[in-house]
Design an enzyme around this catalytic site. Structure first.
Site, mmCIF file in Angstrom:
data_model
loop_
_atom_site.group_PDB
_atom_site.id
_atom_site.type_symbol
_atom_site.label_atom_id
_atom_site.label_comp_id
_atom_site.label_asym_id
_atom_site.label_seq_id
_atom_site.Cartn_x
_atom_site.Cartn_y
_atom_site.Cartn_z
ATOM 1 N N LYS A 1 10.455 -7.689 5.418
ATOM 2 C CA LYS A 1 9.541 -7.450 4.312
ATOM 3 C C LYS A 1 8.878 -8.775 3.920
ATOM 4 O O LYS A 1 9.301 -9.832 4.342
ATOM 5 C CB LYS A 1 10.299 -6.884 3.113
ATOM 6 C CG LYS A 1 10.795 -5.457 3.372
ATOM 7 C CD LYS A 1 11.450 -4.801 2.171
ATOM 8 C CE LYS A 1 10.719 -4.972 0.895
ATOM 9 N NZ LYS A 1 9.290 -4.567 0.928
ATOM 10 N N GLY A 2 7.846 -8.655 3.081
ATOM 11 C CA GLY A 2 7.210 -9.870 2.581
ATOM 12 C C GLY A 2 5.793 -10.063 3.061
ATOM 13 O O GLY A 2 5.177 -11.084 2.773
ATOM 14 N N GLY B 1 8.195 -0.229 0.505
ATOM 15 C CA GLY B 1 7.768 -0.189 1.901
ATOM 16 C C GLY B 1 8.441 -1.278 2.714
ATOM 17 O O GLY B 1 9.357 -1.969 2.244
ATOM 18 N N ALA B 2 7.981 -1.454 3.952
ATOM 19 C CA ALA B 2 8.510 -2.505 4.821
ATOM 20 C C ALA B 2 7.459 -2.840 5.871
ATOM 21 O O ALA B 2 6.568 -2.037 6.154
ATOM 22 C CB ALA B 2 9.792 -2.051 5.501
ATOM 23 N N ASP B 3 7.599 -4.025 6.449
ATOM 24 C CA ASP B 3 6.715 -4.414 7.555
ATOM 25 C C ASP B 3 7.310 -3.990 8.890
ATOM 26 O O ASP B 3 6.569 -3.664 9.825
ATOM 27 C CB ASP B 3 6.478 -5.922 7.507
ATOM 28 C CG ASP B 3 5.790 -6.314 6.213
ATOM 29 O OD1 ASP B 3 4.673 -5.830 5.976
ATOM 30 O OD2 ASP B 3 6.382 -7.067 5.421
ATOM 31 N N LYS C 1 6.048 1.295 11.807
ATOM 32 C CA LYS C 1 6.943 0.220 11.347
ATOM 33 C C LYS C 1 8.308 0.255 12.033
ATOM 34 O O LYS C 1 9.072 -0.706 11.922
ATOM 35 C CB LYS C 1 7.138 0.309 9.823
ATOM 36 C CG LYS C 1 5.856 0.362 8.999
ATOM 37 C CD LYS C 1 5.146 -0.953 8.957
ATOM 38 C CE LYS C 1 3.882 -0.965 8.132
ATOM 39 N NZ LYS C 1 4.045 -0.855 6.701
ATOM 40 N N GLU D 1 11.396 -8.540 -4.509
ATOM 41 C CA GLU D 1 11.808 -7.286 -3.857
ATOM 42 C C GLU D 1 13.294 -7.328 -3.517
ATOM 43 O O GLU D 1 14.024 -6.354 -3.723
ATOM 44 C CB GLU D 1 10.985 -7.064 -2.582
ATOM 45 C CG GLU D 1 9.522 -6.759 -2.873
ATOM 46 C CD GLU D 1 8.646 -6.698 -1.628
ATOM 47 O OE1 GLU D 1 7.561 -6.096 -1.726
ATOM 48 O OE2 GLU D 1 9.021 -7.247 -0.579
ATOM 49 N N SER E 1 0.824 -1.212 0.000
ATOM 50 C CA SER E 1 0.000 0.000 0.000
ATOM 51 C C SER E 1 0.859 1.263 0.000
ATOM 52 O O SER E 1 0.510 2.265 -0.642
ATOM 53 C CB SER E 1 -0.942 -0.015 1.201
ATOM 54 O OG SER E 1 -0.223 -0.151 2.404
HETATM 55 O O1 LIG Z 1 7.175 -6.300 1.763
HETATM 56 C C1 LIG Z 1 6.136 -5.925 1.291
HETATM 57 C C2 LIG Z 1 5.366 -6.735 0.314
HETATM 58 O O2 LIG Z 1 5.914 -8.007 0.144
HETATM 59 C C3 LIG Z 1 5.580 -4.594 1.670
HETATM 60 O O3 LIG Z 1 6.550 -3.636 1.434
HETATM 61 C C4 LIG Z 1 5.236 -4.616 3.132
HETATM 62 O O4 LIG Z 1 4.340 -5.681 3.372
HETATM 63 C C5 LIG Z 1 4.620 -3.292 3.580
HETATM 64 O O5 LIG Z 1 3.356 -3.163 3.027
HETATM 65 P P1 LIG Z 1 2.461 -1.874 3.276
HETATM 66 O O6 LIG Z 1 3.145 -0.729 2.613
HETATM 67 O O7 LIG Z 1 1.144 -2.232 2.624
HETATM 68 O O8 LIG Z 1 2.323 -1.674 4.763
#
Ligand SMILES: O=C(CO)[C@H](O)[C@H](O)COP(=O)(O)O
Length: 226
Positions: free
Chosen positions: A98-99, A86-88, A125, A107, A34
């Site tokens: 990530k992932g 982005g990142a988790d 995050k 990625e 997103s």
């Molecule tokens: O690694 C990712 C996808 O594989 C995304 O970057 C991660 O999940 C972050 O997502 P978002 O921007 O929706 O919070």
């Protein structure tokens, strides 16, 4: 500000960094999720200023094309100056998990090629220790149970992400209950398990710049050696 407004702000901030450096022949690596989508939408307003993009997932390729941005195969470009994603989770060393969107392998490949990796995320995050977010591991389907047993030996609780098949035709195990004090070491250990395609730790290749969306504005962090 809502979480979406913070994501939108960092997407725009990444475009602001890129714009003065873009040339007609520039190809940009683009991530998935997103936050990356907000970046794509902001980037599309300048699509006449660069050549195109390499996408880290089919979903991203589709969104880029919908905006009229040409999408290139990574094998057809000589290099990438920038990768934006982005990142988790992120720590202060700009190591990432990530992932969450199951796109970790592509990625990681695009990030490996890029000269500069700009990570964009809202402030939720940023963590002290990686691992509260379950660590995604992409696995060859027939190796799922073997890999899960090996992950248990490393101290994690793997959970099969039901119903998800990656763009590469593989499955995802999400590893719960790991406090990751040595992200680089764990990234290597997981990669060494036969049947693992890739894991969501970005420690060997962390981000170079982290743009963090906060209520006070976009905070910029840069990687320092540690
Ligand atoms: O690694 C990712 C996808 O594989 C995304 O970057 C991660 O999940 C972050 O997502 P978002 O921007 O929706 O919070």
């Amino acid at each position: 500000m809502t979480q979406d407004e913070l994501k939108q702000a960092v997407g725009q901030a990444a475009v602001d960094i890129l714009l003065p450096q873009l040339e007609d022949k520039s190809v940009i690596g683009v991530g998935t999720g997103s936050t990356a989508n907000f970046f794509i939408d902001a980037l599309a307003r300048h699509k006449g200023n660069f050549e195109g993009a390499v996408a880290s997932s089919e979903a991203t390729a589709q969104r880029l094309k919908q905006h009229g941005i040409p999408v290139y195969d990574l094998n057809s470009v000589a290099g990438l100056d920038f990768y934006v994603d982005g990142a988790d989770e992120a720590n202060r060393h700009l190591e990432l998990i990530k992932g969450g969107g199951a796109a970790l392998t592509r990625e990681k490949i695009v990030a490996a090629v890029a000269r500069t990796f700009i990570c964009i995320a809202d402030e939720s995050k940023l963590v002290t220790t990686l691992g509260e977010f379950p660590l995604p591991v992409e696995v060859i389907p027939m190796a799922r149970s073997h890999v899960a047993r090996e992950i248990v030996k490393l101290g994690g609780d793997p959970v099969y992400r039901q119903g998800v098949v990656t763009d590469n035709g593989n499955v995802i195990l999400d590893v719960h209950n790991m406090q990751i004090h040595d992200p680089r070491g764990l990234e290597e250990q997981l990669n060494a398990i036969v049947g693992v395609v890739c894991n969501g730790l970005f420690a060997a290749r962390p981000a170079d710049i982290l743009l963090l969306g906060t209520a006070e504005g976009v905070q910029r962090m840069e990687r320092t050696a540690h």
